[in-house]
Design a protein around this motif. Sequence first.
Motif, short mmCIF file in Angstrom:
data_model
loop_
_atom_site.label_atom_id
_atom_site.label_comp_id
_atom_site.label_asym_id
_atom_site.label_seq_id
_atom_site.Cartn_x
_atom_site.Cartn_y
_atom_site.Cartn_z
N ARG A 217 8.11 58.25 55.13
CA ARG A 217 7.03 57.96 56.07
C ARG A 217 6.10 56.87 55.53
NH1 ARG A 217 5.48 61.93 58.37
NH2 ARG A 217 3.36 61.47 58.97
N SER A 218 5.61 56.03 56.44
CA SER A 218 4.79 54.88 56.07
C SER A 218 3.46 55.28 55.45
CB SER A 218 4.55 54.00 57.29
OG SER A 218 3.88 54.73 58.32
N GLU A 219 3.03 56.51 55.71
CA GLU A 219 1.73 56.98 55.17
C GLU A 219 1.78 57.27 53.68
OE1 GLU A 219 1.85 58.51 59.49
OE2 GLU A 219 3.24 58.05 57.88
N TYR A 220 2.94 57.09 53.05
CA TYR A 220 3.11 57.37 51.63
C TYR A 220 3.36 56.08 50.84
CZ TYR A 220 3.55 62.49 52.22
OH TYR A 220 3.32 63.82 52.46
N PRO A 221 2.40 55.18 50.74
CA PRO A 221 2.64 53.90 50.06
C PRO A 221 3.00 54.05 48.58
CG PRO A 221 0.29 54.19 50.52
CD PRO A 221 1.02 55.25 51.27
N ASP A 222 2.40 55.02 47.90
CA ASP A 222 2.71 55.22 46.48
C ASP A 222 4.15 55.71 46.30
OD1 ASP A 222 0.03 54.93 44.82
OD2 ASP A 222 -0.48 55.95 46.68
N ALA A 223 4.56 56.64 47.16
CA ALA A 223 5.93 57.15 47.07
C ALA A 223 6.94 56.06 47.39
CB ALA A 223 6.10 58.34 48.03
N ILE A 224 6.63 55.22 48.37
CA ILE A 224 7.51 54.10 48.71
C ILE A 224 7.69 53.18 47.51
CG2 ILE A 224 7.75 52.04 50.14
CD1 ILE A 224 6.16 53.60 52.33
N GLU A 225 6.58 52.84 46.87
CA GLU A 225 6.62 51.93 45.71
C GLU A 225 7.44 52.52 44.57
OE1 GLU A 225 3.53 50.04 42.41
OE2 GLU A 225 2.73 50.89 44.27
N VAL A 226 7.20 53.80 44.26
CA VAL A 226 7.90 54.44 43.15
C VAL A 226 9.39 54.59 43.47
CG1 VAL A 226 8.11 56.56 41.78
CG2 VAL A 226 5.85 55.64 42.30
N MET A 227 9.73 55.02 44.68
CA MET A 227 11.13 55.22 45.04
C MET A 227 11.90 53.90 45.04
SD MET A 227 12.03 58.37 45.32
CE MET A 227 13.67 57.91 45.88
N GLU A 228 11.31 52.84 45.55
CA GLU A 228 12.00 51.56 45.57
C GLU A 228 12.27 51.06 44.16
OE1 GLU A 228 9.54 49.13 48.09
OE2 GLU A 228 10.68 49.66 49.90
N PHE A 251 28.53 55.28 44.85
CA PHE A 251 27.48 55.75 45.74
C PHE A 251 26.26 54.86 45.54
CE2 PHE A 251 23.72 58.12 47.03
CZ PHE A 251 24.11 58.55 48.30
N ASP A 252 25.74 54.34 46.63
CA ASP A 252 24.53 53.52 46.55
C ASP A 252 23.59 53.92 47.67
OD1 ASP A 252 22.81 51.68 45.48
OD2 ASP A 252 24.16 49.96 45.67
N MET A 253 22.33 53.53 47.56
CA MET A 253 21.33 53.99 48.52
C MET A 253 20.19 53.00 48.62
SD MET A 253 19.55 57.01 46.23
CE MET A 253 18.00 57.08 47.15
N GLU A 254 19.39 53.16 49.67
CA GLU A 254 18.20 52.33 49.84
C GLU A 254 17.11 53.13 50.54
OE1 GLU A 254 18.49 49.36 53.31
OE2 GLU A 254 20.57 49.54 52.61
N ILE A 255 15.90 52.58 50.51
CA ILE A 255 14.74 53.23 51.10
C ILE A 255 14.43 52.58 52.45
CG2 ILE A 255 12.33 53.91 50.73
CD1 ILE A 255 14.34 54.93 48.60
N ARG A 256 14.24 53.39 53.46
CA ARG A 256 13.81 52.91 54.78
C ARG A 256 12.49 53.59 55.13
NH1 ARG A 256 18.12 50.92 58.02
NH2 ARG A 256 19.43 49.64 56.65
#
Length: 508
Positions: A217-228, A251-256
């Motif tokens: 979810r877009s409301e989690y900027p810190d989680a997005i940064e860490v996961m990427e 196996f590969d993956m990405e963050i959306r």
Amino acid sequence: MKVHLPRDAAAKALGAEAVAQALRAEADRRDVPLELVRTGTRGMIWLEPLLEIERDGQRHGFGPMTAADVPALFETEDAHPKALGPVEELDWMKRQTRLTFQRCGVIDPLDLGQYEAHGGLAGLRRALGMTAAEIVQEVTESGLRGRGGAGFPTGIKWNTVLNAEGPQKYIVCNADEGDSGTFADRMIMEGDPFCLIEGMAIAGLGTGATRGYVYLRSEYPDAIEVMEEAVRRAQAAGVLGDNLLGSGRAFDMEIRVGAGAYVCGEETSLLNSLEGKRGVVRAKPPLPALEGFLGRPTVVNNVISLATVPVIFEKGAAFYADFGLGRSKGTIPVQIAGNVARGGLFETAFGMPLGTLVEEIAGGTASGRPVKAVQVGGPLGAYMHASQFDTPFGYEEFDGQGGLIGHAGIVVFDESADMLEMARFAMEFCAVESCGKCTPCRIGAVRGVETLERIRAGDGAAVELLADLCETMKDGSLCALGGFTPYPVMSALRHFPEEFGAAREAAE
């Protein structure tokens, strides 16, 4: 001086960055070498920012810290007014069974070496030596059920995808954590992201999927940064890609990132959004396990479900299944919020009574008033009355009380809460967040708000109408948004009839 300080979003919101800046400035002023390790949170949010100083192999806690509290740390630690003693000896920590969250608050979340040193990748290495069927069987024997809310057996879902025909299969992680009072997904992504990555890789090996996506979810900027960043580091280290840990398997993956619709927490809405379509619910069948992302067989699991997989493979299915109650196997990360003295994340084996969590672990209300109701399972969860506090935390046990565990968020209310207004809020929430696909949810929620306003005005006939409306929404909605909204509404009416006033009395 070696110091651990969270960079978790909750800790940052409570001033962790100011504490970090003060630490560096004070160390420079005193010419003291400082090793500052930024971690996830331990989950004791009422103590954040929780600073830990490593001494004689133990971490001693100080909190909640402010920048003004920092200079005294360099004088005498033991006499510091915020000193808490060894963190692992605190009652909140000692009473937990930390399996999924064993590394949160302990390691630098982006240090793959620290992750391995604390048991990481052991599960993936074991899975690489197993067949796909053996991997699925291990998950099945562990008794792991979906932690996102439905509680569906994970092994059955994986087995369906394993046996499905398709040129490409996918693993989709539902990280659209939108329930009120929930933050476990965010905590694991910010505090132990490699755990989720490892779990998704094992899921891929078990089902034949070679591609994965985290829908965050877009409301989690810190989680997005860490996961990427974690995905980038995992790819560079060979934990993801065409040659997992040198095994020759891929196996590969990405963050959306999603746009913030609550209904996209429902798996088929999520898949539509992931494909670039409008986030509306799909009719089932076909199930996503057979025709999911881009029409291909897809595993859709919650963050905590997937993040729990590595410990199952590290310790074994029997080890994990030994915890819990009945068909609720393993541990559950309970997220405690609302009007409580101690809010945070508490991981425990299934079976702890709700009253123990509320009165002992959470310490009762922050206001000091008696607990009136506890909503379990997010905005669609039922309100549990104090008379139900002996209910053990388990899927079937809560279902027997007319409630649901959901994502295991509990929100506590004291005696000042207006339960008719809380019922109205549930209907209003549904009306705002409805995708509009089905009539019972789209129209029913709007009529529900109007009906509750009639009850507030003293219309006795509206009580029976509300019950009929809730029954229609429960049985006729396409997904849980409309289908579960009646849970908070009817539980409020059932447990607190006096708050529905003259209308209730007239109806009776």
